[in-house]
Design an enzyme around this catalytic site. Sequence first.
Site, PDB file in Angstrom:
ATOM      1  N   SER A 274       0.860  -1.187   0.000  1.00  0.00           N
ATOM      2  CA  SER A 274       0.000   0.000   0.000  1.00  0.00           C
ATOM      3  C   SER A 274       0.890   1.229   0.000  1.00  0.00           C
ATOM      4  O   SER A 274       2.068   1.148   0.373  1.00  0.00           O
ATOM      5  CB  SER A 274      -0.844   0.024   1.272  1.00  0.00           C
ATOM      6  OG  SER A 274      -0.005   0.245   2.392  1.00  0.00           O
ATOM      7  N   ASP A 275       0.349   2.359  -0.394  1.00  0.00           N
ATOM      8  CA  ASP A 275       1.037   3.610  -0.104  1.00  0.00           C
ATOM      9  C   ASP A 275       0.822   3.867   1.389  1.00  0.00           C
ATOM     10  O   ASP A 275      -0.043   3.256   2.022  1.00  0.00           O
ATOM     11  CB  ASP A 275       0.504   4.762  -0.962  1.00  0.00           C
ATOM     12  CG  ASP A 275       1.527   5.899  -1.053  1.00  0.00           C
ATOM     13  OD1 ASP A 275       2.410   5.978  -0.181  1.00  0.00           O
ATOM     14  OD2 ASP A 275       1.429   6.709  -1.996  1.00  0.00           O
ATOM     15  N   TRP A 276       1.599   4.795   1.942  1.00  0.00           N
ATOM     16  CA  TRP A 276       1.588   4.992   3.398  1.00  0.00           C
ATOM     17  C   TRP A 276       0.238   5.566   3.849  1.00  0.00           C
ATOM     18  O   TRP A 276      -0.120   6.687   3.479  1.00  0.00           O
ATOM     19  CB  TRP A 276       2.757   5.881   3.792  1.00  0.00           C
ATOM     20  CG  TRP A 276       3.995   5.070   4.076  1.00  0.00           C
ATOM     21  CD1 TRP A 276       4.718   5.095   5.242  1.00  0.00           C
ATOM     22  CD2 TRP A 276       4.647   4.097   3.242  1.00  0.00           C
ATOM     23  NE1 TRP A 276       5.749   4.188   5.170  1.00  0.00           N
ATOM     24  CE2 TRP A 276       5.738   3.562   3.971  1.00  0.00           C
ATOM     25  CE3 TRP A 276       4.401   3.584   1.967  1.00  0.00           C
ATOM     26  CZ2 TRP A 276       6.578   2.578   3.459  1.00  0.00           C
ATOM     27  CZ3 TRP A 276       5.242   2.606   1.455  1.00  0.00           C
ATOM     28  CH2 TRP A 276       6.304   2.115   2.196  1.00  0.00           C
ATOM     29  N   GLY A 277      -0.480   4.765   4.577  1.00  0.00           N
ATOM     30  CA  GLY A 277      -1.800   5.205   5.023  1.00  0.00           C
ATOM     31  C   GLY A 277      -2.859   4.965   3.964  1.00  0.00           C
ATOM     32  O   GLY A 277      -3.941   5.552   4.031  1.00  0.00           O
ATOM     33  N   GLY A 278      -2.582   4.102   3.023  1.00  0.00           N
ATOM     34  CA  GLY A 278      -3.520   3.879   1.920  1.00  0.00           C
ATOM     35  C   GLY A 278      -4.361   2.617   2.065  1.00  0.00           C
ATOM     36  O   GLY A 278      -4.902   2.127   1.076  1.00  0.00           O
TER      37      GLY A 278
END
Length: 737
Positions: A274-278
């Site tokens: 995932s992207d960070w916080g995604g």
Amino acid sequence: MKFITDILRRSPSLLGFILLGFGTFFGTLCAEERPLYQDASQPIEKRVEDLLGRMTLEEKLSQIHGDSKFSTPAIPRLGIPVRWLSDGPHGVREDIGPHNWRPSGHTDDFATYMPSLCALASTWNLDLATAHGNVLGEESRKRGKDIILGPIADIVRTPLCGRVYEYFGEDPFLTARMTVNYVRGVQVNDVAACVKHFAGNNQELGRATIDMDMDERTLREIYLPPFDAAIKEADVLAVMGAYTKFRGEHCAYSDYLINKILKGEFGFQGLVMSDWGGTYSTREAVLGGLDLEMGTLIPGTEKERPYEDYYLAKPFMEGLKNGEYPMSLLDDKVRRNLRVMFATHAFDTDTRKVGSLNTRAHQATAQRIAEESMVLLKNDGAALPLDATKINSIAVIGENAVRHHATGLFGAGVKTMHEITPLEGIVQRVGTNMNVTYSVGYSERSGSNFVERAVTAARQADVAIVIAGLNHSRYLDDEGWDRKNLRLPYGQDELIQQVVKANPRTIIILIAGPAIEMDPWLKQVPAVLQAWYPGMEGGTALARVLFGDVNPSGKLTCTYPKQLMDSPAHALDTYPGTNGVLFYKEGLLVGYRWFDAKNIEPEFPFGFGLSYTTFEYSNLKLVAGIETNGPVVTAEFDIANTGQRAGAEVAQLYVHQENPSLSRPIKELKGFKKVSLKPGEKTTVSIPLDERAFAYYDPAKSGWVIEAGDFKIQIGASSRDIRLQDNFHLAKTTVEK
Ligand code: BGC
């Protein structure tokens, strides 16, 4: 005992025999004790299965989510090491955290600050893309990083996007070529590259919430090819999903994008992170193909969620225990993570590459890329290069002459040992032979008399050089925020107008990503050089271009519109979306494809860039391929350097199809070659084209159609400067899946 040693001394062969016996015994014992997965000579898949079979449920789960901002935990029992991830595309980011974004204050986390990816792409030099990736790979290894979070393989859809300086440009073919070489350069160093942000992510505004959609052909022809190429040609080991949603599903776990296309059709065997916080849901992430969850926050806050509460941690474990999910889903995710670890030799500590950091060779690569990337946009009356023997004084003007850009925000920042600014580069180049003055002219921080003082300095000098452009402040070239317009900020338009009035020999240097609106002053100034964010040796590179030690050879990888409203997403009012929904109405007509189709004159076209010399193109021959798996046709032509200086030219090949069954862009880049030529030298260039160069995607057939019929092969110095063309006939229609 004495008896035994006597015998051995008299009979060495017996000693050998006994030792051999012991050796075999211990060897067998050790082989039994050393698990198969520790044996580097075993195939990766066997090692993965062996290790997977030894892991407990908890251990497996620990490997599919972060335990700090940029790591997953070690499992000492099995010898699984900590795995470190790091940004980013322009250099190995400084260490932060571990549980926040603050710099860690380490003293060993300096790295080479490379030119930004928009600069790298503008070199059109694939060897430099490999070299750039190699610097990242070697430095990651030395810094103990296992996965480097780059490159970005997205396409510039709108020039307002805050991260365009991190992109390779608006064309899928060029982006794919750059991505492939960059990834290879990284991965030969036992480091995984991570192409991002999959897929179709093209703006920062609303990136966490926007739900985008486009027609299937556009997805296939414009936004997916660079990722496809990274997988099939460079064996990229990791892919990061975008924050955005695609057709209602989060990209990082979109069943369609990840399971069906990426892992299914493209055959991707590595890990999707995932992207960070995604990540926002356990069930969707589990089922949608997410393999590694990073940076999850407590919903509605900027606070890190406890790692055990990550969506793929405890909540997933509960679902596995109560039978909501089959164990095979977890195993597949763990397998993918382990595969990347084995492929980068994370367990083979004796033989794993060790890398190198901040070397002179890396800095030289940074400088070479900077030099080859700069694009000469205008050069009336041969205003450039400057002749140091004929100039007594220079007025250097502008905040960007002295500003450092390495420590950008978020992922693209680098803690560099030095960053040579334009002013330093110029002063070093001219030595004491010239009077160089500096005035700030404009600044992010307002100040009095900036313009007045700059104008006075310009008037008193032989030449004025305005180092204009953007920086990584909010709403400029900055992650998380798009630009609001294409104008230069801080009153630079006005400054340039005043300076050029005071001194007609005014050279404009743009330190910025693409694109800038130059209307207010372009006609008045004799020369403009786009210098991008040129990295730690940028000032030296710039001075060498200004004084003619280096002949500029960069070409644009994005169209520069005369005004923002000329570019497709804005002309069609499909930016930034309405009520969180965004449809890419322009379809295939991204970048130059739009300007061609609508017959709009750009300020500077895709592929454009001047040189201090001139090139002549001649003699185009299309040689039809005869081998079954060879090129369909090869374009051969001559390029001659007809000027007085050595230089390099980027020849571009565009394909146009006559009367296609589905409407197609007027021309599409399908090949290019950069050649260096001495004055008077001539060379034959050959660009082979495979079937894909002629193909379009037909959603009705779910495949690529290479349609029998007539094509034009065009050879240009830019997308708007076609020098040679010829017809080519394809005899047979084929469809490829
Ligand atoms: C960016 C990624 C980056 C990640 C980790 C995100 O905000 O979109 O490109 O790799 O942060 O820093």
